[in-house]
Design a protein around this motif. Sequence first.
Motif, PDB file in Angstrom:
ATOM      1  N   ALA A  80      18.457 -61.593 -21.422  1.00  0.00           N
ATOM      2  CA  ALA A  80      19.113 -60.786 -21.300  1.00  0.00           C
ATOM      3  C   ALA A  80      18.354 -60.002 -20.022  1.00  0.00           C
ATOM      4  CB  ALA A  80      18.564 -60.445 -22.786  1.00  0.00           C
ATOM      5  N   GLY A  81      17.295 -60.234 -19.840  1.00  0.00           N
ATOM      6  CA  GLY A  81      16.656 -59.768 -18.605  1.00  0.00           C
ATOM      7  C   GLY A  81      17.484 -59.445 -17.339  1.00  0.00           C
ATOM      8  N   LEU A  82      18.598 -60.456 -16.932  1.00  0.00           N
ATOM      9  CA  LEU A  82      19.634 -60.513 -15.587  1.00  0.00           C
ATOM     10  C   LEU A  82      19.943 -59.506 -16.109  1.00  0.00           C
ATOM     11  CD1 LEU A  82      20.939 -64.518 -16.199  1.00  0.00           C
ATOM     12  CD2 LEU A  82      19.884 -63.561 -14.798  1.00  0.00           C
ATOM     13  N   GLY A  83      20.731 -58.884 -17.001  1.00  0.00           N
ATOM     14  CA  GLY A  83      21.570 -57.742 -17.455  1.00  0.00           C
ATOM     15  C   GLY A  83      20.822 -56.463 -16.411  1.00  0.00           C
ATOM     16  N   MET A  84      19.625 -56.857 -15.573  1.00  0.00           N
ATOM     17  CA  MET A  84      19.184 -55.346 -14.766  1.00  0.00           C
ATOM     18  C   MET A  84      18.416 -55.893 -13.271  1.00  0.00           C
ATOM     19  SD  MET A  84      15.539 -55.282 -18.068  1.00  0.00           S
ATOM     20  CE  MET A  84      14.968 -53.789 -17.843  1.00  0.00           C
ATOM     21  N   VAL A  85      18.920 -56.742 -13.279  1.00  0.00           N
ATOM     22  CA  VAL A  85      18.257 -57.199 -11.710  1.00  0.00           C
ATOM     23  C   VAL A  85      18.724 -56.441 -10.977  1.00  0.00           C
ATOM     24  CG1 VAL A  85      18.526 -59.172  -9.867  1.00  0.00           C
ATOM     25  CG2 VAL A  85      17.885 -59.529 -12.730  1.00  0.00           C
ATOM     26  N   ASP A  86      20.008 -55.936 -10.785  1.00  0.00           N
ATOM     27  CA  ASP A  86      21.763 -55.852 -10.088  1.00  0.00           C
ATOM     28  C   ASP A  86      21.107 -54.240  -9.198  1.00  0.00           C
ATOM     29  OD1 ASP A  86      22.755 -58.592  -9.563  1.00  0.00           O
ATOM     30  OD2 ASP A  86      24.753 -57.340 -10.568  1.00  0.00           O
ATOM     31  N   GLY A  87      20.500 -53.585 -10.738  1.00  0.00           N
ATOM     32  CA  GLY A  87      20.899 -52.456 -10.394  1.00  0.00           C
ATOM     33  C   GLY A  87      19.220 -52.052 -10.028  1.00  0.00           C
ATOM     34  N   ILE A  88      18.168 -52.760 -10.163  1.00  0.00           N
ATOM     35  CA  ILE A  88      17.389 -52.991  -9.392  1.00  0.00           C
ATOM     36  C   ILE A  88      17.284 -53.048  -7.900  1.00  0.00           C
ATOM     37  CG2 ILE A  88      14.526 -53.507  -9.191  1.00  0.00           C
ATOM     38  CD1 ILE A  88      15.169 -54.029 -12.142  1.00  0.00           C
ATOM     39  N   LEU A  89      18.617 -54.078  -7.779  1.00  0.00           N
ATOM     40  CA  LEU A  89      18.372 -54.650  -6.161  1.00  0.00           C
ATOM     41  C   LEU A  89      19.283 -53.949  -5.093  1.00  0.00           C
ATOM     42  CD1 LEU A  89      19.265 -58.664  -6.672  1.00  0.00           C
ATOM     43  CD2 LEU A  89      17.501 -57.567  -5.345  1.00  0.00           C
ATOM     44  N   LYS A  90      19.666 -53.103  -5.978  1.00  0.00           N
ATOM     45  CA  LYS A  90      20.943 -51.460  -5.601  1.00  0.00           C
ATOM     46  C   LYS A  90      19.507 -51.214  -4.376  1.00  0.00           C
ATOM     47  CE  LYS A  90      24.304 -51.474  -8.323  1.00  0.00           C
ATOM     48  NZ  LYS A  90      24.815 -50.853  -9.792  1.00  0.00           N
ATOM     49  N   LEU A  91      18.720 -50.269  -5.395  1.00  0.00           N
ATOM     50  CA  LEU A  91      17.568 -49.566  -4.610  1.00  0.00           C
ATOM     51  C   LEU A  91      16.715 -50.421  -3.267  1.00  0.00           C
ATOM     52  CD1 LEU A  91      16.569 -47.727  -7.414  1.00  0.00           C
ATOM     53  CD2 LEU A  91      17.848 -47.402  -5.996  1.00  0.00           C
ATOM     54  N   ILE A  92      16.270 -52.139  -3.665  1.00  0.00           N
ATOM     55  CA  ILE A  92      15.484 -53.251  -3.094  1.00  0.00           C
ATOM     56  C   ILE A  92      16.145 -54.176  -3.157  1.00  0.00           C
ATOM     57  CG2 ILE A  92      13.005 -53.834  -3.414  1.00  0.00           C
ATOM     58  CD1 ILE A  92      12.022 -51.807  -5.975  1.00  0.00           C
ATOM     59  N   PRO A  93      16.985 -54.044  -2.578  1.00  0.00           N
ATOM     60  CA  PRO A  93      17.691 -55.579  -1.370  1.00  0.00           C
ATOM     61  C   PRO A  93      16.710 -56.560  -1.267  1.00  0.00           C
ATOM     62  CG  PRO A  93      18.489 -53.726  -0.459  1.00  0.00           C
ATOM     63  CD  PRO A  93      17.624 -52.787  -0.928  1.00  0.00           C
TER      64      PRO A  93
END
Length: 209
Positions: A80-93
Amino acid sequence: MGKIHVFDHPLIQHKLSMIRDKNTGTKEFRELVDEIASLMAFEATRDLPLEEVTVETPVATAKAKVIAGKKLGLIPILRAGLGMVDGILKLIPAAKVGHIGLYRDPETLKPVEYYVKLPSDVEEREFIVLDPMLATGGSAVAAITSLKNRGAKHIKLMCVIAAPEGVEAVQKEHPDVDIFIAGLDEKLNDHGYIVPGLGDAGDRLFGTK
Ligand code: PRP
Ligand code: URA
């Protein structure tokens, strides 16, 4: 003792209410978790150190600030943690992403580790462990222990919903870890589900049952 940060920002609270709703479908659930993770990351990275640089604007030379070489690592707890990764990478690529695979044994509720892959420079990175649900805390405690055993020194934990039992377990086992959550719920039920919670985060994200 690690600090607990509960984000009461209206945007986060609004989106949290939407993912709690059992009528929210997989597509919308996934998009909302992504957005909540972005908003939470904005707050959770508030303490990143800055350094001064010089930038030539079209008009003049400016003294400006950039993030001071802090190396970040995101560690989603599978799945389930995978669902949070892209949202953070948008800010911290530039953040690196490691993975820790854990599932909760449905009988014992104890976490079982099945996969670990981390960036090579573990000791120099600041890690944010990601999991939408902090229930008994067993999974988060095990993931943080696993990271520390491999040399990690700076770890934060970001979850969308937590039960008091989970917060207590992480604070007891890892008092150096700050915890960031969007909702602190009432309790766990007999099956270890957060009440009122949102059900099974992995199933709702990936459309499995
Ligand atoms: C869920 C959730 C957490 C864990 C929380 O994962 O995503 O990892 O349970 O419970 P705990 O705090 O009591 O350990 P699950 O084991 O259902 O695996 P999944 O993400 O693969 O669905
Ligand atoms: N894992 C989930 O996905 N939901 C809960 O409520 C507890 C653990």
